[in-house]
Write a protein that holds these residues in place. Sequence first.
Motif, PDB file in Angstrom:
ATOM      1  N   LEU A  13       1.350  23.550 -15.616  1.00  0.00           N
ATOM      2  CA  LEU A  13       0.391  24.443 -16.277  1.00  0.00           C
ATOM      3  C   LEU A  13      -0.520  23.669 -17.223  1.00  0.00           C
ATOM      4  CD1 LEU A  13       2.761  27.443 -17.035  1.00  0.00           C
ATOM      5  CD2 LEU A  13       0.789  27.496 -15.511  1.00  0.00           C
ATOM      6  N   ASP A  14       0.061  22.807 -18.052  1.00  0.00           N
ATOM      7  CA  ASP A  14      -0.723  21.998 -18.994  1.00  0.00           C
ATOM      8  C   ASP A  14      -1.709  21.095 -18.269  1.00  0.00           C
ATOM      9  OD1 ASP A  14       0.603  23.133 -21.141  1.00  0.00           O
ATOM     10  OD2 ASP A  14       1.958  21.426 -21.435  1.00  0.00           O
ATOM     11  N   GLU A  15      -1.254  20.456 -17.210  1.00  0.00           N
ATOM     12  CA  GLU A  15      -2.098  19.542 -16.448  1.00  0.00           C
ATOM     13  C   GLU A  15      -3.282  20.289 -15.816  1.00  0.00           C
ATOM     14  OE1 GLU A  15      -1.130  17.031 -12.595  1.00  0.00           O
ATOM     15  OE2 GLU A  15       0.100  16.400 -14.306  1.00  0.00           O
ATOM     16  N   THR A  16      -3.032  21.474 -15.291  1.00  0.00           N
ATOM     17  CA  THR A  16      -4.087  22.263 -14.662  1.00  0.00           C
ATOM     18  C   THR A  16      -5.108  22.745 -15.682  1.00  0.00           C
ATOM     19  OG1 THR A  16      -2.539  22.958 -12.950  1.00  0.00           O
ATOM     20  CG2 THR A  16      -4.547  24.242 -13.168  1.00  0.00           C
ATOM     21  N   VAL A  17      -4.639  23.182 -16.855  1.00  0.00           N
ATOM     22  CA  VAL A  17      -5.558  23.608 -17.911  1.00  0.00           C
ATOM     23  C   VAL A  17      -6.409  22.428 -18.373  1.00  0.00           C
ATOM     24  CG1 VAL A  17      -5.703  24.412 -20.312  1.00  0.00           C
ATOM     25  CG2 VAL A  17      -4.178  25.555 -18.702  1.00  0.00           C
ATOM     26  N   ASP A  18      -5.805  21.271 -18.566  1.00  0.00           N
ATOM     27  CA  ASP A  18      -6.550  20.088 -18.996  1.00  0.00           C
ATOM     28  C   ASP A  18      -7.614  19.699 -17.970  1.00  0.00           C
ATOM     29  OD1 ASP A  18      -5.045  19.905 -21.290  1.00  0.00           O
ATOM     30  OD2 ASP A  18      -3.758  18.285 -20.561  1.00  0.00           O
ATOM     31  N   GLU A  19      -7.289  19.820 -16.705  1.00  0.00           N
ATOM     32  CA  GLU A  19      -8.201  19.404 -15.641  1.00  0.00           C
ATOM     33  C   GLU A  19      -9.339  20.402 -15.419  1.00  0.00           C
ATOM     34  OE1 GLU A  19      -7.833  18.744 -10.889  1.00  0.00           O
ATOM     35  OE2 GLU A  19      -6.270  17.830 -12.138  1.00  0.00           O
ATOM     36  N   HIS A  20      -9.033  21.700 -15.432  1.00  0.00           N
ATOM     37  CA  HIS A  20     -10.024  22.710 -15.078  1.00  0.00           C
ATOM     38  C   HIS A  20     -10.557  23.510 -16.253  1.00  0.00           C
ATOM     39  CE1 HIS A  20      -9.271  22.113 -10.793  1.00  0.00           C
ATOM     40  NE2 HIS A  20      -7.980  22.082 -11.092  1.00  0.00           N
ATOM     41  N   GLU A  21      -9.918  23.405 -17.411  1.00  0.00           N
ATOM     42  CA  GLU A  21     -10.296  24.129 -18.623  1.00  0.00           C
ATOM     43  C   GLU A  21     -10.349  25.638 -18.401  1.00  0.00           C
ATOM     44  OE1 GLU A  21     -13.806  22.308 -20.229  1.00  0.00           O
ATOM     45  OE2 GLU A  21     -12.782  20.409 -20.561  1.00  0.00           O
ATOM     46  N   LEU A  22      -9.493  26.132 -17.523  1.00  0.00           N
ATOM     47  CA  LEU A  22      -9.345  27.553 -17.243  1.00  0.00           C
ATOM     48  C   LEU A  22      -7.867  27.883 -17.152  1.00  0.00           C
ATOM     49  CD1 LEU A  22     -11.918  27.887 -14.323  1.00  0.00           C
ATOM     50  CD2 LEU A  22     -12.229  28.748 -16.639  1.00  0.00           C
TER      51      LEU A  22
END
Length: 51
Positions: A13-22
């Motif tokens: 979850l953290d990695e996806t938020v950091d990458e896509h900012e969504l």
Amino acid sequence: MIYCCEEHVELALDETVDEHELAPKLEKVVENSDFICGYCGQQAVYIVGNE
């Protein structure tokens, strides 16, 4: 999309938020699937992604 086990769901979850900012979508994997965790190789429990 990241396939992950119960232990690594927060990391995914953290990695996806950091990458896509969504905020990512979190879905359970169908039981007895062939998907494996992208971090440790165990059976995947979740799919995390923005698609």
